[in-house]
Design an enzyme around this catalytic site. Sequence first.
Site, PDB file in Angstrom:
ATOM      1  N   GLU A 191      22.405  33.043 132.617  1.00 19.85           N
ATOM      2  CA  GLU A 191      21.073  33.519 132.251  1.00 19.85           C
ATOM      3  C   GLU A 191      20.068  32.359 132.208  1.00 19.85           C
ATOM      4  O   GLU A 191      18.936  32.499 132.675  1.00 19.85           O
ATOM      5  CB  GLU A 191      21.153  34.232 130.891  1.00 19.85           C
ATOM      6  CG  GLU A 191      19.835  34.715 130.324  1.00 19.85           C
ATOM      7  CD  GLU A 191      19.132  35.774 131.173  1.00 19.85           C
ATOM      8  OE1 GLU A 191      19.723  36.276 132.139  1.00 19.85           O
ATOM      9  OE2 GLU A 191      17.966  36.072 130.855  1.00 19.85           O
ATOM     10  N   LYS A 248      16.714  32.170 134.535  1.00 20.98           N
ATOM     11  CA  LYS A 248      15.353  31.991 134.000  1.00 20.98           C
ATOM     12  C   LYS A 248      14.671  30.826 134.710  1.00 20.98           C
ATOM     13  O   LYS A 248      13.505  30.912 135.088  1.00 20.98           O
ATOM     14  CB  LYS A 248      15.371  31.708 132.490  1.00 20.98           C
ATOM     15  CG  LYS A 248      15.755  32.842 131.592  1.00 20.98           C
ATOM     16  CD  LYS A 248      14.674  33.879 131.375  1.00 20.98           C
ATOM     17  CE  LYS A 248      14.768  35.015 132.342  1.00 20.98           C
ATOM     18  NZ  LYS A 248      15.767  36.024 132.110  1.00 20.98           N
TER      19      LYS A 248
HETATM   20  C1  AGP Z   1      15.375  38.995 134.680  1.00 17.94           C
HETATM   21  O1  AGP Z   1      14.617  37.937 134.200  1.00 17.94           O
HETATM   22  C2  AGP Z   1      14.930  39.550 135.944  1.00 17.94           C
HETATM   23  N1  AGP Z   1      13.556  39.813 136.006  1.00 17.94           N
HETATM   24  C3  AGP Z   1      15.831  40.541 136.613  1.00 17.94           C
HETATM   25  O2  AGP Z   1      16.993  39.866 136.938  1.00 17.94           O
HETATM   26  C4  AGP Z   1      16.191  41.844 135.845  1.00 17.94           C
HETATM   27  O3  AGP Z   1      17.005  41.537 134.765  1.00 17.94           O
HETATM   28  C5  AGP Z   1      16.905  42.807 136.817  1.00 17.94           C
HETATM   29  O4  AGP Z   1      16.040  43.121 137.870  1.00 17.94           O
HETATM   30  C6  AGP Z   1      17.384  44.060 136.136  1.00 17.94           C
HETATM   31  O5  AGP Z   1      16.333  44.821 135.635  1.00 17.94           O
HETATM   32  P1  AGP Z   1      16.618  46.027 134.674  1.00 17.94           P
HETATM   33  O6  AGP Z   1      17.192  45.487 133.421  1.00 17.94           O
HETATM   34  O7  AGP Z   1      15.277  46.677 134.460  1.00 17.94           O
HETATM   35  O8  AGP Z   1      17.568  46.958 135.361  1.00 17.94           O
END
Ligand code: AGP
Length: 614
Positions: free
Chosen positions: A487, A491
């Site tokens: 994670e 980020k």
């Molecule tokens: C996280 O920082 C991202 N923007 C991205 O990985 C996100 O977690 C992923 O697209 C899943 O989205 P959701 O939780 O709305 O399904």
Amino acid sequence: MCGIIGVIGVDDALPLLLEGLGRLEYRGYDSAGVVLVTGGTLWRTRAAEGTHSVNDLRVLGEDAPPRCSSGVGHTRWATHGEPTTVNAHPHLDCTGRLALVHNGIIENHADLAIGLVATGHVLASETDSEVLVHLVEAEMARGSTLVEGLRLALRRVRGSFAVAAVHADEPELVVAARRVSPLIIGLGDDASFLASDIPALLGSTRRLFALEDDQLAELRPGSVRVTTLDGAEAKATPLSIDWDVTASRQGGYDDFMTKEIHEQPDAVAATLFGRRRADGMLTLDEAAGLSEDDLRAVDRVCIVACGSSYHAALVAKYAIEEWARLPTEVDIASEFRYRRPILDHRTLTIGVSQSGETVDTLQGLREARALGAKVLVVSNVVDSSMAREADGVLYTRAGPEIGVAATKTHLTQIVALELLALVLAQARGTLSASEIGAVTDQMLGLPDHLDKVLLRTKDVAEVAQELAEARDFFYLGRHVGHPVALEGALKLKEISYLRAEGYPAGELKHGPIALIEPGTVVVGVATRNCLWEKLCSNIQEVKSRGATIVLVGNDGDDQTAALADHVLWVPAVEPMLSPVVDAVPLQFLAYWLAQAHGHDVDRPRNLAKTVTVE
Ligand code: AGP
């Protein structure tokens, strides 16, 4: 990802469309446009200036005809065709009297385009979407109304769509339809609205409805008629709205990401609120749809998610296997349904998605249900598509998250999933009441620990300043520290555009250690868990090859500090809960490095908040 907004029956549509597009910006986009219906003709403007496009539309809108009562707008996240003005929506048909916006992907667009061109249509853009407007045009040329034309056109397409269309000859009508891509309808007293998601409409109305797959909506001033694509009468699903419009504003913070990071203690507390009954037993609310018998019947857990939600799911695997002793698999959603998963009615399939709309996860869960599995969704958005389709929902209560980088929703997902792990352990008798009570006490103390970590943002900023020239980052962790490392790396990649790889620390020696050289930054999650000593050995291995070492360490842990060039301090908590606390300094590190490189943390390039294409 692309966003749609539409309105009819108002005094002045343009400001509302622009405000709605502004609220959709957080989804991620690279161009934008609006069309207004005015005196028997259409007025269109578009801009392709990346994340400044909506601002540009505000300027271009100064030339718009005054007080048009209807129109549609769009933010585009490029899939087919570059982010140029020509490729921006709304697209017009050959007559210039019909306009359409589209989210999703028309998979058979190439074949359809050949047929259209052969019959004299001129396609102006490289998009898959434009075929739709010409298909409707063709149907209308054969005598269909706008509604019938759209219905017939959509029968010819394969793929996913949320569409909205207007025609200069039918100024009292906006038509919309969806398949897979979400679409929300709003009703006012004399006006009607549509949008891709709830925050876009919160300023206009709170009477919201979700259009379901293969439904079509005819929006007129103050009324909406819903039918299926086959023409049968239908009803859209009323939505319960528990967010207010202020929750999706920036408040006094510099950006949404900072605001949302600072909301984490409250978000975690809200997610845990009311889960421990007076008799000490843990409970999920009714929406979870899991009775004691259901919980006891589960013999396997399968979790499906993407991105940060996937990382939260990886933490949950440790907790469910450790506490509830249930075999748990975690799948990247985009791969899940294509590997022919083996599931049955005793497999609890959990979809984790803050938005509840991510199409990879949505489709994975549909597959799971088709195979007979019980589906539980962990979502932050009440009545999201996944929530509506699942057997049960466990809501995280983080409030709207606008920054593209998930922060508070990620932490609350971990908390919700660990709560579920304890509830499973309680039902199965794999932990005693006093063991569950002790972990729950620790969980309820997390908001206080988070408050302390939030006070240390400036310390992390100083470390980031020292690392501002670095280009290569490895994030290492073991046990639950591994998902934290993944994670942290995600980020950093998302908002600072720096190369960052998250890796299980013990696996590095099997190859990637060849990449370590002086100048490489290794960020280790070195809070005390059962593999802390082994993690320290792995850190020694990279330190002796010249890497700069940054460690997340527990307050006062001198042994950890002795290994590091920089320490990001966090309070010690029960190791299984440590990802909730340890993730925060890594959010700050990514944030401050993005700031050092001058990037917009809320709207990073190429990214979408809600990913509604496969
Ligand atoms: C996280 O920082 C991202 N923007 C991205 O990985 C996100 O977690 C992923 O697209 C899943 O989205 P959701 O939780 O709305 O399904």
